[in-house]
Design an enzyme around this catalytic site. Structure first.
Site, PDB file in Angstrom:
ATOM      1  CD  GLU A 262       1.582  -5.254   5.627  1.00 41.97           C
ATOM      2  OE1 GLU A 262       2.500  -6.054   5.902  1.00 41.97           O
ATOM      3  OE2 GLU A 262       0.850  -5.384   4.631  1.00 41.97           O
TER       4      GLU A 262
ATOM      5  CB  ALA B 227      -0.891  -0.026   1.233  1.00 47.33           C
TER       6      ALA B 227
ATOM      7  N   GLY C  37       0.775  -5.010   0.969  1.00 51.58           N
ATOM      8  CA  GLY C  37      -0.368  -5.076   0.059  1.00 51.58           C
ATOM      9  C   GLY C  37      -0.041  -5.724  -1.283  1.00 51.58           C
TER      10      GLY C  37
ATOM     11  CD  GLU D 140      -2.498  -7.334   2.618  1.00 54.53           C
ATOM     12  OE1 GLU D 140      -3.568  -7.548   3.209  1.00 54.53           O
ATOM     13  OE2 GLU D 140      -1.889  -6.256   2.686  1.00 54.53           O
TER      14      GLU D 140
HETATM   15  N1  CAA Z   1       4.595   3.304  -0.708  1.00 49.94           N
HETATM   16  C1  CAA Z   1       4.985   4.496  -1.252  1.00 49.94           C
HETATM   17  N2  CAA Z   1       6.173   4.647  -1.897  1.00 49.94           N
HETATM   18  C2  CAA Z   1       6.985   3.587  -1.983  1.00 49.94           C
HETATM   19  C3  CAA Z   1       6.620   2.335  -1.447  1.00 49.94           C
HETATM   20  C4  CAA Z   1       5.364   2.221  -0.785  1.00 49.94           C
HETATM   21  N3  CAA Z   1       4.922   1.051  -0.286  1.00 49.94           N
HETATM   22  N4  CAA Z   1       7.633   1.469  -1.679  1.00 49.94           N
HETATM   23  C5  CAA Z   1       8.569   2.158  -2.357  1.00 49.94           C
HETATM   24  N5  CAA Z   1       8.197   3.429  -2.536  1.00 49.94           N
HETATM   25  C6  CAA Z   1       8.936   4.519  -3.194  1.00 49.94           C
HETATM   26  C7  CAA Z   1      10.063   5.037  -2.321  1.00 49.94           C
HETATM   27  O1  CAA Z   1       9.577   5.966  -1.378  1.00 49.94           O
HETATM   28  C8  CAA Z   1      10.978   5.638  -3.370  1.00 49.94           C
HETATM   29  O2  CAA Z   1      10.444   6.887  -3.738  1.00 49.94           O
HETATM   30  P1  CAA Z   1      11.464   8.131  -4.021  1.00 49.94           P
HETATM   31  O3  CAA Z   1      12.303   7.691  -5.184  1.00 49.94           O
HETATM   32  O4  CAA Z   1      10.526   9.262  -4.342  1.00 49.94           O
HETATM   33  O5  CAA Z   1      12.266   8.324  -2.759  1.00 49.94           O
HETATM   34  C9  CAA Z   1      10.820   4.720  -4.561  1.00 49.94           C
HETATM   35  O6  CAA Z   1       9.589   4.005  -4.343  1.00 49.94           O
HETATM   36  C10 CAA Z   1      11.926   3.707  -4.679  1.00 49.94           C
HETATM   37  O7  CAA Z   1      12.018   3.012  -3.452  1.00 49.94           O
HETATM   38  P2  CAA Z   1      13.416   2.815  -2.652  1.00 49.94           P
HETATM   39  O8  CAA Z   1      14.335   3.955  -2.935  1.00 49.94           O
HETATM   40  O9  CAA Z   1      13.081   2.534  -1.234  1.00 49.94           O
HETATM   41  O10 CAA Z   1      13.965   1.525  -3.408  1.00 49.94           O
HETATM   42  P3  CAA Z   1      14.899   0.367  -2.790  1.00 49.94           P
HETATM   43  O11 CAA Z   1      15.299  -0.477  -3.951  1.00 49.94           O
HETATM   44  O12 CAA Z   1      15.968   0.929  -1.940  1.00 49.94           O
HETATM   45  O13 CAA Z   1      13.923  -0.457  -1.821  1.00 49.94           O
HETATM   46  C11 CAA Z   1      11.872  -1.571  -1.219  1.00 49.94           C
HETATM   47  C12 CAA Z   1      12.805  -1.130  -2.357  1.00 49.94           C
HETATM   48  C13 CAA Z   1      12.543  -2.644  -0.382  1.00 49.94           C
HETATM   49  C14 CAA Z   1      10.607  -2.130  -1.880  1.00 49.94           C
HETATM   50  C15 CAA Z   1      11.552  -0.338  -0.337  1.00 49.94           C
HETATM   51  O14 CAA Z   1      11.090   0.698  -1.184  1.00 49.94           O
HETATM   52  C16 CAA Z   1      10.499  -0.607   0.703  1.00 49.94           C
HETATM   53  O15 CAA Z   1      10.794  -1.163   1.729  1.00 49.94           O
HETATM   54  N6  CAA Z   1       9.250  -0.171   0.417  1.00 49.94           N
HETATM   55  C17 CAA Z   1       8.162  -0.269   1.399  1.00 49.94           C
HETATM   56  C18 CAA Z   1       7.634  -1.671   1.491  1.00 49.94           C
HETATM   57  C19 CAA Z   1       6.563  -1.738   2.562  1.00 49.94           C
HETATM   58  O16 CAA Z   1       6.793  -1.451   3.710  1.00 49.94           O
HETATM   59  N7  CAA Z   1       5.336  -2.177   2.138  1.00 49.94           N
HETATM   60  C20 CAA Z   1       4.218  -2.313   3.034  1.00 49.94           C
HETATM   61  C21 CAA Z   1       3.354  -1.082   3.006  1.00 49.94           C
HETATM   62  S1  CAA Z   1       2.080  -1.115   4.221  1.00 49.94           S
HETATM   63  C22 CAA Z   1       0.844  -2.033   3.529  1.00 49.94           C
HETATM   64  O17 CAA Z   1       0.980  -2.627   2.467  1.00 49.94           O
HETATM   65  C23 CAA Z   1      -0.439  -2.056   4.319  1.00 49.94           C
HETATM   66  C24 CAA Z   1      -1.500  -2.912   3.778  1.00 49.94           C
HETATM   67  O18 CAA Z   1      -1.447  -4.115   3.804  1.00 49.94           O
HETATM   68  C25 CAA Z   1      -2.746  -2.321   3.286  1.00 49.94           C
END
Ligand code: CAA
Length: 258
Positions: free
Chosen positions: A131, A63, A108, A111
């Site tokens: 999460e 998400a 998500g 999911e």
């Molecule tokens: N939401 C919004 N933006 C995201 C994102 C997310 N889930 N995942 C990545 N991005 C964005 C980053 O903020 C970044 O944006 P900028 O270039 O503007 O800074 C861009 O995508 C590239 O990401 P990274 O620089 O972090 O890339 P990386 O290769 O170093 O890492 C990654 C990749 C491991 C996927 C890392 O981005 C990450 O950990 N993302 C979050 C994953 C996460 O926590 N997901 C769970 C969300 S909560 C959820 O899903 C709730 C639910 O069930 C409803």
């Protein structure tokens, strides 16, 4: 802004999530567009559907954290319901849905993969439920579907630690169904979809319906549902023609879905 590309090849449709700049994270607009795309595919008569992420880095990284950050509890609940409705419509989509997973399928995104019928991943895929590291829980029906897929104990292990696992481990845990080399993902997904799409479409739809309707239903109820769906396949052009061809009563013909 368009986040979903729809491509159609014969009886196979593919939805590609393209928000590469944010690792294909699922914001509200994207979820709405995904739902509308499912409606379009439904009208187009596809016999199998593939969902994948654009680029090699992510299927979907969950998400949208930027969108969620300032949510009130009520807004978060609405967002969860929205995501849940989209996941459910994939789960109940009339034809089998294949998740073709390359790169990250986190939160998500995982999911979303879990709401599909078949999960094919490439060797660079990584899965997890981060999460808990963000102070929240999976909100798109993931805990239930994860438990169904890998059992309650392993679901607890993954969701409570937030640990990330690689594709090989995901296969061992049965979180995914097939694994392939990184460059072969779409080729393998297309081939799998083709194998489904060349079968009798009414029978394939009936199988999906019975499998989904019967999840969690007591055995006696599932037998009735299966018997009724089995009966429903009989007397169709496809059934009569395919069984006739086996018995050398007529030529083998392509399935027509009637
Ligand atoms: N939401 C919004 N933006 C995201 C994102 C997310 N889930 N995942 C990545 N991005 C964005 C980053 O903020 C970044 O944006 P900028 O270039 O503007 O800074 C861009 O995508 C590239 O990401 P990274 O620089 O972090 O890339 P990386 O290769 O170093 O890492 C990654 C990749 C491991 C996927 C890392 O981005 C990450 O950990 N993302 C979050 C994953 C996460 O926590 N997901 C769970 C969300 S909560 C959820 O899903 C709730 C639910 O069930 C409803």
């Amino acid at each position: 802004m368009s986040y979903i590309h729809i491509t159609e090849r014969g009886y196979v449709a593919t939805l590609t999530i393209d928000r590469r700049e944010a690792m294909n994270a699922l914001n509200s607009d994207l979820l709405t567009e995904l739902s509308e795309s499912l409606d379009k595919v439904r009208c187009g008569g596809a016999r199998a559907l593939i969902i994948t992420g654009a680029g090699e880095k992510a299927f979907a990284a969950g998400a949208d954290i930027a969108e969620m950050r300032e949510f009130s509890p009520a807004q978060a609940e609405e967002y969860s319901k929205h995501g849940n409705a989209v996941m459910r419509s994939i789960e109940l989509f009339e034809v089998p849905v294949i998740a073709a997973i390359g790169g990250y399928a986190l939160g998500g995104g995982c999911e979303l993969a879990l709401s599909c019928d078949i999960r094919l991943a490439s060797e660079n895929a990584a899965f997890g439920f981060p999460e808990v590291t963000l102070g929240v829980i999976p909100g798109f029906g993931g805990l239930q579907r994860l438990t169904r897929a890998i059992g309650v104990n392993r679901a607890a292990l993954l969701a409570c630690t937030g640990d990330r696992i690689h594709a090989k481990r995901a296969l061992e845990l049965r979180l995914i169904d097939e694994l392939c080399a990184q460059g072969e993902l779409m080729e393998r997904a297309d081939a799998l979809a083709d194998r489904i799409a060349r079968n009798a479409p009414l029978a394939v739809r009936a199988i999906k319906r019975v499998l989904r309707d019967c999840e969690g239903t007591p055995y006696a109820g599932t037998i009735c549902a299966e018997a009724s769906a089995f009966g429903g396949c009989f007397g169709t052009e496809d059934q009569l023609s395919a069984m006739g061809a086996f018995l050398k009563l007529n030529e083998k013909r392509p399935f027509v879905g009637r």
